[in-house]
Design an enzyme around this catalytic site. Structure first.
Site, PDB file in Angstrom:
ATOM      1  N   CYS A   1       0.831  -1.210   0.000  1.00  9.83           N
ATOM      2  CA  CYS A   1       0.000   0.000   0.000  1.00  9.83           C
ATOM      3  C   CYS A   1       0.867   1.263   0.000  1.00  9.83           C
ATOM      4  O   CYS A   1       2.022   1.238   0.405  1.00  9.83           O
ATOM      5  CB  CYS A   1      -0.932   0.085   1.207  1.00  9.83           C
TER       6      CYS A   1
ATOM      7  N   ARG B   1       2.720   0.503  -5.612  1.00 18.27           N
ATOM      8  CA  ARG B   1       2.691  -0.224  -4.337  1.00 18.27           C
ATOM      9  C   ARG B   1       1.421  -1.060  -4.183  1.00 18.27           C
ATOM     10  O   ARG B   1       1.263  -1.784  -3.211  1.00 18.27           O
ATOM     11  CB  ARG B   1       2.801   0.763  -3.175  1.00 18.27           C
TER      12      ARG B   1
ATOM     13  N   TRP C   1      -3.010  -2.537  -1.600  1.00 20.09           N
ATOM     14  CA  TRP C   1      -2.778  -3.903  -2.067  1.00 20.09           C
ATOM     15  C   TRP C   1      -3.273  -4.793  -0.943  1.00 20.09           C
ATOM     16  O   TRP C   1      -2.692  -4.836   0.131  1.00 20.09           O
ATOM     17  CB  TRP C   1      -1.298  -4.125  -2.331  1.00 20.09           C
TER      18      TRP C   1
ATOM     19  N   ASN D   1      -0.139   1.697   5.999  1.00 23.25           N
ATOM     20  CA  ASN D   1       0.598   0.703   5.225  1.00 23.25           C
ATOM     21  C   ASN D   1       1.321  -0.190   6.227  1.00 23.25           C
ATOM     22  O   ASN D   1       2.029   0.313   7.095  1.00 23.25           O
ATOM     23  CB  ASN D   1       1.609   1.390   4.306  1.00 23.25           C
ATOM     24  N   GLY D   2       1.146  -1.494   6.097  1.00 18.01           N
ATOM     25  CA  GLY D   2       1.783  -2.422   7.031  1.00 18.01           C
ATOM     26  C   GLY D   2       0.775  -3.458   7.482  1.00 18.01           C
ATOM     27  O   GLY D   2      -0.263  -3.652   6.836  1.00 18.01           O
TER      28      GLY D   2
ATOM     29  N   GLU E   1      15.288 -14.658 -15.968  1.00 12.51           N
ATOM     30  CA  GLU E   1      14.764 -13.296 -15.949  1.00 12.51           C
ATOM     31  C   GLU E   1      13.861 -13.059 -17.173  1.00 12.51           C
ATOM     32  O   GLU E   1      12.804 -12.431 -17.057  1.00 12.51           O
ATOM     33  CB  GLU E   1      15.925 -12.288 -15.904  1.00 12.51           C
TER      34      GLU E   1
ATOM     35  N   LYS F   1       9.966 -11.985 -16.830  1.00  7.27           N
ATOM     36  CA  LYS F   1       9.424 -10.768 -17.452  1.00  7.27           C
ATOM     37  C   LYS F   1       8.206 -11.118 -18.296  1.00  7.27           C
ATOM     38  O   LYS F   1       7.175 -10.451 -18.239  1.00  7.27           O
ATOM     39  CB  LYS F   1      10.466 -10.069 -18.347  1.00  7.27           C
TER      40      LYS F   1
ATOM     41  N   GLU G   1       5.145 -12.263 -16.091  1.00  4.51           N
ATOM     42  CA  GLU G   1       4.516 -11.292 -15.194  1.00  4.51           C
ATOM     43  C   GLU G   1       3.762 -10.195 -15.929  1.00  4.51           C
ATOM     44  O   GLU G   1       2.781  -9.678 -15.415  1.00  4.51           O
ATOM     45  CB  GLU G   1       5.497 -10.717 -14.172  1.00  4.51           C
TER      46      GLU G   1
ATOM     47  N   HIS H   1      16.939 -33.876 -18.534  1.00  6.31           N
ATOM     48  CA  HIS H   1      16.528 -34.538 -17.288  1.00  6.31           C
ATOM     49  C   HIS H   1      15.045 -34.340 -17.015  1.00  6.31           C
ATOM     50  O   HIS H   1      14.589 -34.541 -15.901  1.00  6.31           O
ATOM     51  CB  HIS H   1      17.381 -34.026 -16.127  1.00  6.31           C
TER      52      HIS H   1
ATOM     53  N   LYS I   1       4.483  -3.587  -6.827  1.00  8.88           N
ATOM     54  CA  LYS I   1       5.910  -3.321  -7.040  1.00  8.88           C
ATOM     55  C   LYS I   1       6.743  -3.781  -5.844  1.00  8.88           C
ATOM     56  O   LYS I   1       7.811  -4.351  -6.013  1.00  8.88           O
ATOM     57  CB  LYS I   1       6.098  -1.817  -7.269  1.00  8.88           C
TER      58      LYS I   1
HETATM   59  O1  M6R Z   1      12.317  -4.492  -4.357  1.00  8.25           O
HETATM   60  P1  M6R Z   1      12.917  -5.861  -4.571  1.00  8.25           P
HETATM   61  O2  M6R Z   1      14.069  -5.815  -5.514  1.00  8.25           O
HETATM   62  O3  M6R Z   1      13.289  -6.528  -3.296  1.00  8.25           O
HETATM   63  O4  M6R Z   1      11.778  -6.711  -5.253  1.00  8.25           O
HETATM   64  C1  M6R Z   1      11.967  -8.076  -5.495  1.00  8.25           C
HETATM   65  C2  M6R Z   1      10.893  -8.644  -6.391  1.00  8.25           C
HETATM   66  O5  M6R Z   1       9.629  -8.477  -5.807  1.00  8.25           O
HETATM   67  C3  M6R Z   1      10.894  -7.999  -7.772  1.00  8.25           C
HETATM   68  O6  M6R Z   1      12.129  -8.130  -8.408  1.00  8.25           O
HETATM   69  C4  M6R Z   1       9.803  -8.628  -8.651  1.00  8.25           C
HETATM   70  O7  M6R Z   1      10.144  -9.959  -8.940  1.00  8.25           O
HETATM   71  C5  M6R Z   1       9.610  -7.821  -9.937  1.00  8.25           C
HETATM   72  N1  M6R Z   1       8.206  -7.708 -10.229  1.00  8.25           N
HETATM   73  C6  M6R Z   1      10.256  -8.419 -11.120  1.00  8.25           C
HETATM   74  O8  M6R Z   1      10.015  -7.708 -12.293  1.00  8.25           O
END
Ligand code: M6R
Length: 625
Positions: A2, A34, A87, A113-114, A498, A502, A505, A521, A620
Site C-alpha cells: 500500500c 505499491r 494492495w 501501510n503495514g 529473468e 518478465k 509477469e 533430465h 511493485k
Molecule cells: O524491491 P525488490 O528488488 O526486493 O523486489 C523483489 C521482487 O519483488 C521484484 O524483483 C519482482 O520480482 C519484480 N516484479 C520483477 O520484475
C-alpha cells in the site's frame, strides 16, 4: 504493501499552488506501483465543527480515476487530507475495506501501510467497549483505538491519542490520521514501514515514498521507528511515543519529477528500459578511479574485514534474485570466494550456517521487501556481515545493514523491474571486482582489462536498447504462441530465468526458464512442434554446449529464438529468429543479453493489449510474507 500520502496547507488551499486534493490524487497515481486494488482519500475543512469528507473506490486499476472524479464533491475549504492506494492483505479488495478507515464518530480518518498483527485481540476489546468495526481489515482497529484514547482524556490532542495508542500495537505501520476537530493537522507515525515527510511553500506533507511528493521538494525528513509526527502548514514536529521531542533525519534527493513521469513514453516500463544505459553509467560513476582502483566509500566494511571473508551468500527475491545468480559467477571467478544464492523467503527459515567470516549480500531494489529484509536480520543475528544493494536511499534494508551499495537507477515505477535490475547487476559486478581487489585474486592485467570492459557497458546497453524495433518484429511473429521455454547456461541461465519472469509477469503467458543442461533430465518432454524456445546463446565459455541444446529442441519441432552476439552467423544458423546484441566480456554479458528479453516481454504484452505497468495480482514492493 500500500501507499499513503498526506498534505496540510491551511485554508483555501484550492487557490494555492499545492491544492490538497490535487496533491493527494497526483501523489496516489505515483504510488500505485505499491498496489492498486482500491484507492481513497479524506479531507478536513477549516471549521472544527464540520464533518470530515471521505471517498473510496475499489474498481481495480480504475479505482483512483473514480476517486479523482468524486474529488470535485469535496469541500472547497479542505485544510488537510490523507490518501491511500491499497494492495489487499486483510480483507477483500472492496470499497468497505478501502482506506481511509474511520472511527465510530466518523470524525477521525486514518490511512495505513503495514500489518497490525494483534488486530483481532484489539478488535475484540474495542467491540466489547461498544465500538463497531465496519471492515474486514487489520487497519480499522487503529482508528477506533485512537478514538478511545481521545475519549479517555478530553484534554488530549490527536497526537496525544496516537502516542497513547501505539504502545498497544504489534506489527508494522506507516500511518497518517486526521481529525475533523483539528483542522490543518495530520498526525503520522511509523514502525518498519517506510514514511518520508517534507515542507515547502507553507505546506507540509508525507508519503510512503519519494516519487509521490517529488514535485513539492527535494528535501525530505525520514521518520524513525516509533516516532510520532505532527504536521501543520509549514511545520513538522516529532516526538517519541512518550512525548519527548525528537529530530527527524534530513534526506536530500536529486531526482527530478520527470524521473517519476513517463517522459512521452506510452508506459513506464518502456521509459525505464530506455533509461538503462544511464542507470548503468550512474551506478559506475565515481566508483572507479583513473588508476583502476575501485572506491566504495559507502561500504563501511574495512579491507581487513573483507579480506577475512571466506564465503558469501546472496539473498533476494524475483529479479533481484536473478541478479544475485548472475553475480555468483563473477564473485567466484574473480574473488575466488564460494557463493550461495538463496531465495530470501527460503533462506530465513532453513537455519543457514553463517559466522563472522560470512558476507551476506541482500539485493533489493526497494530495500523494503519483507522476505529479504527478514533474511538480512536473520543473517545479522547469526553474526554475518551484511551488505545491502538497494536503489532507495535510506530504505529499511539500507538502515539495517552493516554496509550499503546504492544502485543509482532513479525511481522505477513499472512493476516489472528493468533499469533497477541492470543497475543491480552493475553494482554486483563492481562489488565482485572490489572483493577481488581486497583479496588480491586478480592480476593487474586482468583487473585492467575487466575495468576497461566495464567502462564500455553503458554504450553497449544503449546499443542493445536501440534495437527495440527489431525485437518487436520478432515478437509480432510469435504473438499467438502461448508457451515459452527459456534456456541458458552459465551466466545465460539467470538471464533465461529473468526473460521468463518478465514474459509471465506482464503478458501472462506460460514461460519457464531452465538451465539448458538440465533439459534432458525432464523439461525436454515439454517440447513439441510449435513450442517456442528462447535460447541465450551469446559466446560464454559454454557456448558450444548451449548450441547443442538448441539443436536438440529444434530437431524436436520447437521454434527457436536465440539471443546472439552481433555477426555470429554460426549461432543464427540454428535459429528461426535472432535477437542480436553487441558482444561483451562473458561475465558482463547478462547486462546486455537481458535487454532484448525485457523488450520481447514488453512487446508481447503490448501486442496482447495489456497494461504493462500494472500487471494483475502484482505490486511493485512486496511487504508481506
Ligand atoms: O524491491 P525488490 O528488488 O526486493 O523486489 C523483489 C521482487 O519483488 C521484484 O524483483 C519482482 O520480482 C519484480 N516484479 C520483477 O520484475
Amino acid at each position: 504493501m500500500c501507499g499513503i500520502i498526506g498534505i496540510t496547507c491551511g485554508s483555501e488551499p484550492r487557490e494555492s499552488s499545492h491544492g490538497v486534493l490535487d496533491v493527494l490524487v497526483e501523489g496516489l497515481a505515483r504510488l500505485e506501483y505499491r498496489g492498486y486494488d482500491s484507492a481513497g482519500l479524506a479531507v478536513v475543512g477549516a471549521d472544527p465543527a464540520a464533518p470530515l469528507w471521505r471517498v473510496r473506490a475499489a474498481d481495480g486499476t480504475h479505482s483512483l480515476d473514480v476517486v479523482a472524479k468524486r474529488a470535485d464533491e469535496a469541500p472547497t475549504e479542505a485544510t488537510a487530507g490523507i490518501g491511500h492506494t491499497r494492495w489487499a492483505t486483510h480483507g477483500r479488495p472492496n470499497e468497505g475495506n478501502a482506506h481511509p478507515h474511520a472511527d465510530c464518530t466518523g470524525r477521525i480518518a486514518l490511512v495505513h501501510n503495514g500489518i497490525i498483527e494483534n488486530h483481532v485481540e484489539l478488535a475484540d476489546e474495542l467491540i466489547a467497549d461498544g465500538h463497531t468495526m465496519a471492515s474486514e481489515t487489520d487497519t480499522e482497529v487503529l482508528a477506533h483505538l485512537i478514538e478511545a484514547n481521545l475519549a479517555a482524556d478530553p484534554s488530549r490532542t490527536l497526537a496525544d491519542a496516537v502516542r497513547a495508542s501505539l504502545p498497544r500495537v504489534r506489527g508494522a505501520f506507516a500511518l497518517a490520521v486526521i481529525h475533523a476537530a483539528e483542522p490543518g493537522v495530520i498526525v503520522a507515525a511509523r514502525r518498519v514501514s517506510p514514511l518520508i515527510m517534507g515542507i515547502a511553500d507553507g505546506a507540509a506533507f508525507l508519503a510512503s515514498d519519494i516519487p509521490a511528493i517529488l514535485g513539492l521538494t527535494h528535501d525530505f525528513f525520514v521518520l524513525d521507528d516509533d516516532r510520532v509526527a505532527e504536521l501543520r502548514p509549514g511545520s513538522i514536529s516529532v516526538t517519541t511515543l512518550d512525548g519527548t521531542a525528537a529530530e527527524p533525519k534530513p534526506l536530500h534527493v536529486d531526482w527530478d519529477l520527470d524521473a517519476a513521469r513517463k517522459d512521452g513514453y506510452d508506459d513506464f516500463m518502456d521509459k525505464e528500459i530506455h533509461e538503462q544505459p544511464t542507470a548503468v553509467a550512474d551506478t559506475l560513476r565515481d566508483r572507479v578511479l583513473p588508476d583502476g582502483t575501485l572506491v566504495l566509500d559507502e561500504v563501511r566494511i574495512t579491507n581487513d574485514e573483507l579480506a577475512a571473508i571466506d564465503n558469501v551468500f546472496v539473498v533476494a527475491c524475483g529479479s533481484s534474485f536473478h541478479a544475485g545468480l548472475m553475480a555468483k559467477y563473477a564473485i567466484e571467478r574473480w574473488a575466488r570466494l564460494p557463493v550461495q544464492v538463496d531465495i530470501a523467503s527460503e533462506f530465513r527459515y532453513r537455519d543457514p550456517v553463517l559466522d563472522s567470516r560470512t558476507l551476506v549480500i541482500g539485493v533489493s531494489q526497494s530495500g523494503e521487501t519483507v522476505d529479504t529484509f527478514q533474511a538480512i536480520v536473520e543473517a545479522k543475528r547469526l553474526g554475518a556481515k551484511v551488505l545491502v544493494i538497494s536503489n532507495v536511499v535510506d530504505s529499511s534494508m539500507a538502515r539495517e545493514a552493516d554496509a550499503v551499495l546504492y544502485t543509482r537507477a532513479g525511481p522505477e515505477i513499472g512493476v516489472a523491474a528493468t533499469k533497477t535490475h541492470v543497475a543491480q547487476i552493475t553494482a554486483l559486478e563492481i562489488l565482485a571486482l572490489y572483493l577481488a581487489q581486497a583479496r588480491e585474486t586478480l592480476s593487474p592485467t586482468e583487473a585492467r582489462d575487466l575495468l576497461s570492459a566495464m567502462g564500455a557497458l553503458p554504450g553497449k546497453v544503449a546499443d542493445a536498447v536501440a534495437r527495440a524495433g527489431a525485437v518487436h518484429t520478432v515478437a509480432e511473429a510469435y504473438r499467438d504462441a502461448s508457451a515459452f521455454i527459456f534456456l541458458g547456461r552459465h551466466v545465460g541461465y539467470p538471464v533465461a530465468l529473468e526473460g521468463a519472469l518478465k514474459l509471465k509477469e506482464i503478458s501472462y503467458l506460460r514461460a519457464e526458464g531452465f538451465p539448458a543442461g538440465e533439459l534432458k533430465h525432464g523439461p525436454i518432454a515439454l517440447i513439441e512442434p510449435g513450442t517456442v524456445v528462447v535460447g541465450v546463446a551469446t559466446r560464454t565459455p559454454v557456448w558450444e554446449k548451449m548450441i547443442s541444446n538448441v539443436a536438440e529442441v529444434k530437431s524436436r519441432g520447437a521454434s527457436v529464438i536465440v539471443v546472439a552476439d552481433d555477426g555470429d552467423d554460426e549461432t543464427a544458423r540454428h535459429a528461426d529468429a535472432v535477437l542480436w546484441v553487441p558482444a561483451t566480456e562473458p561475465l558482463f554479458s547478462p547486462l546486455v543479453d537481458v535487454v532484448p528479453l525485457q523488450q520481447f516481454a514488453h512487446s508481447m504484452a503490448r501486442l496482447h493489449g495489456l497494461d504493462v505497468d500494472r500487471p494483475r495480482n502484482l505490486a511493485k514492493t512486496v511487504t508481506v510474507e
